[in-house]
Design a protein around this motif. Structure first.
Motif, PDB file in Angstrom:
ATOM      1  N   CYS A  34       0.827  -1.210   0.000  1.00 14.88           N
ATOM      2  CA  CYS A  34       0.000   0.000   0.000  1.00 14.88           C
ATOM      3  C   CYS A  34       0.857   1.255   0.000  1.00 14.88           C
ATOM      4  O   CYS A  34       0.531   2.234  -0.685  1.00 14.88           O
ATOM      5  N   ALA A  35       1.955   1.231   0.738  1.00 16.92           N
ATOM      6  CA  ALA A  35       2.858   2.388   0.757  1.00 16.92           C
ATOM      7  C   ALA A  35       3.479   2.605  -0.619  1.00 16.92           C
ATOM      8  O   ALA A  35       3.606   3.752  -1.072  1.00 16.92           O
ATOM      9  N   LEU A  36       3.845   1.537  -1.292  1.00 19.30           N
ATOM     10  CA  LEU A  36       4.399   1.662  -2.644  1.00 19.30           C
ATOM     11  C   LEU A  36       3.365   2.206  -3.628  1.00 19.30           C
ATOM     12  O   LEU A  36       3.675   3.071  -4.453  1.00 19.30           O
ATOM     13  N   MET A  37       2.142   1.717  -3.554  1.00 21.10           N
ATOM     14  CA  MET A  37       1.095   2.201  -4.451  1.00 21.10           C
ATOM     15  C   MET A  37       0.779   3.674  -4.193  1.00 21.10           C
ATOM     16  O   MET A  37       0.587   4.451  -5.140  1.00 21.10           O
ATOM     17  N   LEU A  38       0.737   4.070  -2.929  1.00 14.07           N
ATOM     18  CA  LEU A  38       0.486   5.463  -2.596  1.00 14.07           C
ATOM     19  C   LEU A  38       1.615   6.360  -3.102  1.00 14.07           C
ATOM     20  O   LEU A  38       1.370   7.430  -3.661  1.00 14.07           O
ATOM     21  N   SER A  39       2.852   5.910  -2.948  1.00  9.31           N
ATOM     22  CA  SER A  39       3.972   6.728  -3.423  1.00  9.31           C
ATOM     23  C   SER A  39       3.970   6.836  -4.942  1.00  9.31           C
ATOM     24  O   SER A  39       4.295   7.895  -5.488  1.00  9.31           O
ATOM     25  N   MET A  40       3.586   5.775  -5.650  1.00  7.17           N
ATOM     26  CA  MET A  40       3.515   5.850  -7.111  1.00  7.17           C
ATOM     27  C   MET A  40       2.399   6.795  -7.551  1.00  7.17           C
ATOM     28  O   MET A  40       2.567   7.545  -8.519  1.00  7.17           O
ATOM     29  N   ALA A  41       1.279   6.780  -6.851  1.00  5.23           N
ATOM     30  CA  ALA A  41       0.184   7.682  -7.199  1.00  5.23           C
ATOM     31  C   ALA A  41       0.576   9.136  -6.952  1.00  5.23           C
ATOM     32  O   ALA A  41       0.284  10.008  -7.777  1.00  5.23           O
ATOM     33  N   LEU A  42       1.236   9.398  -5.843  1.00  4.11           N
ATOM     34  CA  LEU A  42       1.697  10.760  -5.561  1.00  4.11           C
ATOM     35  C   LEU A  42       2.738  11.213  -6.578  1.00  4.11           C
ATOM     36  O   LEU A  42       2.729  12.366  -7.016  1.00  4.11           O
TER      37      LEU A  42
END
Length: 55
Positions: A34-42
């Protein structure tokens, strides 16, 4: 640096008494995912903002 130490404490404390052990590993892996997906979205959002993408 105090914020990072506090977040590490909360992360470690959240999985302190969880059983069974495989669920702990599964939840920790999901948290990293989830942290990786959030960072990619940001990253994608800020990339579009700074390159002049017309929303």
């Amino acid at each position: 640096m105090g914020i990072l130490a506090h977040l590490k404490y909360l992360y470690d404390h959240a999985f302190e008494d969880c059983r069974p052990a495989y669920m702990v590993y599964l939840m920790k892996g999901y948290a990293v995912f989830c942290a990786l997906m959030l960072s990619m979205a940001l990253y994608a959002f800020f990339y579009r903002v700074f390159t002049g993408f017309d929303f």
